[in-house]
Design a protein around this motif. Structure first.
Motif, PDB file in Angstrom:
ATOM      1  N   GLN A 313       0.830  -1.203   0.000  1.00  0.00           N
ATOM      2  CA  GLN A 313       0.000   0.000   0.000  1.00  0.00           C
ATOM      3  C   GLN A 313       0.864   1.253   0.000  1.00  0.00           C
ATOM      4  O   GLN A 313       0.526   2.261  -0.639  1.00  0.00           O
ATOM      5  CB  GLN A 313      -0.939   0.004   1.206  1.00  0.00           C
ATOM      6  CG  GLN A 313      -1.999   1.102   1.153  1.00  0.00           C
ATOM      7  CD  GLN A 313      -2.953   0.918  -0.012  1.00  0.00           C
ATOM      8  OE1 GLN A 313      -3.670  -0.070  -0.094  1.00  0.00           O
ATOM      9  NE2 GLN A 313      -2.965   1.878  -0.944  1.00  0.00           N
ATOM     10  N   ASP A 317       0.597   4.136  -2.811  1.00  0.00           N
ATOM     11  CA  ASP A 317       0.337   5.544  -2.508  1.00  0.00           C
ATOM     12  C   ASP A 317       1.439   6.438  -3.063  1.00  0.00           C
ATOM     13  O   ASP A 317       1.173   7.530  -3.581  1.00  0.00           O
ATOM     14  CB  ASP A 317       0.200   5.731  -0.996  1.00  0.00           C
ATOM     15  CG  ASP A 317      -1.050   5.054  -0.442  1.00  0.00           C
ATOM     16  OD1 ASP A 317      -1.955   4.724  -1.239  1.00  0.00           O
ATOM     17  OD2 ASP A 317      -1.113   4.843   0.784  1.00  0.00           O
ATOM     18  N   ARG A 328      -5.474   5.842  -7.067  1.00  0.00           N
ATOM     19  CA  ARG A 328      -5.045   5.096  -5.893  1.00  0.00           C
ATOM     20  C   ARG A 328      -5.597   3.678  -5.958  1.00  0.00           C
ATOM     21  O   ARG A 328      -6.770   3.465  -6.285  1.00  0.00           O
ATOM     22  CB  ARG A 328      -5.528   5.769  -4.612  1.00  0.00           C
ATOM     23  CG  ARG A 328      -5.036   5.085  -3.333  1.00  0.00           C
ATOM     24  CD  ARG A 328      -5.548   5.805  -2.096  1.00  0.00           C
ATOM     25  NE  ARG A 328      -4.973   5.250  -0.882  1.00  0.00           N
ATOM     26  CZ  ARG A 328      -5.468   4.193  -0.229  1.00  0.00           C
ATOM     27  NH1 ARG A 328      -6.570   3.601  -0.680  1.00  0.00           N
ATOM     28  NH2 ARG A 328      -4.887   3.751   0.869  1.00  0.00           N
ATOM     29  N   ASP A 330      -6.437   0.284  -3.829  1.00  0.00           N
ATOM     30  CA  ASP A 330      -6.659  -0.304  -2.510  1.00  0.00           C
ATOM     31  C   ASP A 330      -6.103  -1.726  -2.553  1.00  0.00           C
ATOM     32  O   ASP A 330      -6.713  -2.625  -3.129  1.00  0.00           O
ATOM     33  CB  ASP A 330      -8.153  -0.318  -2.185  1.00  0.00           C
ATOM     34  CG  ASP A 330      -8.461  -0.904  -0.801  1.00  0.00           C
ATOM     35  OD1 ASP A 330      -7.523  -1.408  -0.141  1.00  0.00           O
ATOM     36  OD2 ASP A 330      -9.637  -0.876  -0.401  1.00  0.00           O
ATOM     37  N   VAL A 331      -4.928  -1.924  -1.972  1.00  0.00           N
ATOM     38  CA  VAL A 331      -4.238  -3.206  -2.085  1.00  0.00           C
ATOM     39  C   VAL A 331      -5.032  -4.336  -1.448  1.00  0.00           C
ATOM     40  O   VAL A 331      -5.068  -5.459  -1.965  1.00  0.00           O
ATOM     41  CB  VAL A 331      -2.829  -3.118  -1.474  1.00  0.00           C
ATOM     42  CG1 VAL A 331      -2.133  -4.475  -1.504  1.00  0.00           C
ATOM     43  CG2 VAL A 331      -1.992  -2.087  -2.219  1.00  0.00           C
ATOM     44  N   ARG A 332      -5.680  -4.056  -0.335  1.00  0.00           N
ATOM     45  CA  ARG A 332      -6.458  -5.121   0.315  1.00  0.00           C
ATOM     46  C   ARG A 332      -7.574  -5.630  -0.607  1.00  0.00           C
ATOM     47  O   ARG A 332      -7.891  -6.821  -0.623  1.00  0.00           O
ATOM     48  CB  ARG A 332      -7.034  -4.639   1.644  1.00  0.00           C
ATOM     49  CG  ARG A 332      -7.717  -5.740   2.435  1.00  0.00           C
ATOM     50  CD  ARG A 332      -8.010  -5.308   3.851  1.00  0.00           C
ATOM     51  NE  ARG A 332      -6.785  -5.040   4.601  1.00  0.00           N
ATOM     52  CZ  ARG A 332      -6.025  -5.975   5.160  1.00  0.00           C
ATOM     53  NH1 ARG A 332      -6.356  -7.257   5.042  1.00  0.00           N
ATOM     54  NH2 ARG A 332      -4.949  -5.637   5.834  1.00  0.00           N
TER      55      ARG A 332
END
Length: 342
Positions: A313, A317, A328, A330-332
């Motif tokens: 993350q 970013d 951006r 969202d890695v999750r």
């Protein structure tokens, strides 16, 4: 001549190109036997119990590195599913194929995974591979008058392989470290094989690239202005296509492959000289270069976890702030932390 990868194209064209690559890629098939039936089978057990299983995984690879590791450690012997390898020279065409549904698994560095997720939000990170940031760098010819990254101001830097590569991230980090901005250089993207030939002929003055191309170029005399240590995370990741994970049998096969590749990495770390020799033979790399490449390669592997997601993350970013990524990530949301439980 530089060959760039288009940012987007029709799904029909993508699939045709991906299938063309696959038809030319070396294939390896392995089909395993039958396990005794159990009263309560997990998805992975069910896959293994079906001797007539038609499940086939297409294992994407870059420059033959993952295949060399798997074959050196012999971890894919006796799999209860078929598989074949699809080799690509860099992350851009590899993810192009995965997005087209022609590749099930794709290994790549941190930033290429994020860049791929921009165009394919269905892909999922399923495993993490730990290596060194020294496996990439900015190269010049041995007799170049350029002595430091600060000397790159006003120059053209060729970056492999496409926008969103680990080499682009490393270049921007090195420029910032030297007090320069990304606007102080002109960046051109070029696929690694084309870049290697152009650099060797003197057509390229400055080249930002990664192993194995990086290691072989250095072995042949290229001088390093700055490697990726302290800039790049050194983390690599393996992604699975959304379609593959939605297929219960493929999901089970993916979990099994990841476990086997984890054993392969452990074997390579315990037998560095033997692995380097086998890597050199399988990839046709000079032994001296192979030793350096395998020493810093991302070999230690585990299923993706929360710490990996947090580390990636930060990269996401930073890349978004530097406009390497258009938005951006969202890695999750693009990670599957449950694959180990199959």
């Amino acid at each position: 001549m530089a060959v760039s990868v288009p940012a987007s194209f029709s799904a029909f064209t993508a699939r045709r190109r991906a299938l063309k690559w696959l038809s030319a890629a070396p294939a390896s098939l392995a089909v395993g036997g039958t396990l005794s039936a159990l009263s309560a089978l997990s998805a992975r057990d069910a896959l293994a119990a079906d001797s007539a299983s038609t499940t086939t995984l297409v294992l994407g690879d870059q420059a033959g590195g993952t295949r060399a590791l798997a074959e050196a450690a012999k971890v894919l012997d006796g799999t209860p599913y078929a598989f074949r390898w699809a080799n690509f020279q860099g992350a851009a065409p590899l993810f192009e194929a995965q997005r087209a549904g022609a590749v099930d698994l794709a290994p790549a560095g941190d930033l290429p995974v994020l860049a791929a997720a921009v165009g394919d939000p269905t892909l999922k990170i399923v495993a993490t591979r730990v290596g060194s940031g020294a496996q990439l760098g900015i190269l010049v010819a041995p007799d170049s008058k350029l002595r430091s990254v600060a000397d790159l101001k006003g120059r053209t830097v060729f970056v492999s392989s496409a926008r969103g590569s680990i080499s682009q991230f490393q270049l921007y980090g090195a420029l910032a470290e030297a007090g320069l901005s990304k606007d102080d250089v002109s960046v051109r993207f070029i696929l690694p094989v084309d870049a290697f030939a152009a650099f060797a002929s003197g057509s390229i003055d400055v080249w930002a690239t990664f192993d194995p191309y990086y290691g072989i170029a250095v072995q042949r005399g290229a001088r390093i202005l700055r490697d990726g240590s302290g800039i790049n995370s050194g983390l690599g990741f393996i992604t699975a296509s959304g379609a593959a994970l939605a297929d219960a049998r493929k999901r089970a096969a993916i979990a099994d492959v990841l476990t086997r590749l984890q054993r392969a990495g452990d074997w390579a770390l315990a037998h560095p000289d033997e692995y380097a020799q086998i890597y050199a033979t399988l990839t046709r790399s000079p032994l001296d270069a192979a030793k350096r490449i395998t020493q810093r390669a991302s070999l230690k592997q585990h299923f993706v976890n929360d710490a990996d997601i947090a580390a990636l993350q930060k990269v996401a970013d930073s890349a978004n702030r530097d406009a390497i990524l258009p938005r951006r990530i969202d890695v999750r949301a693009i990670s599957d932390t449950h694959i180990a439980n199959v």
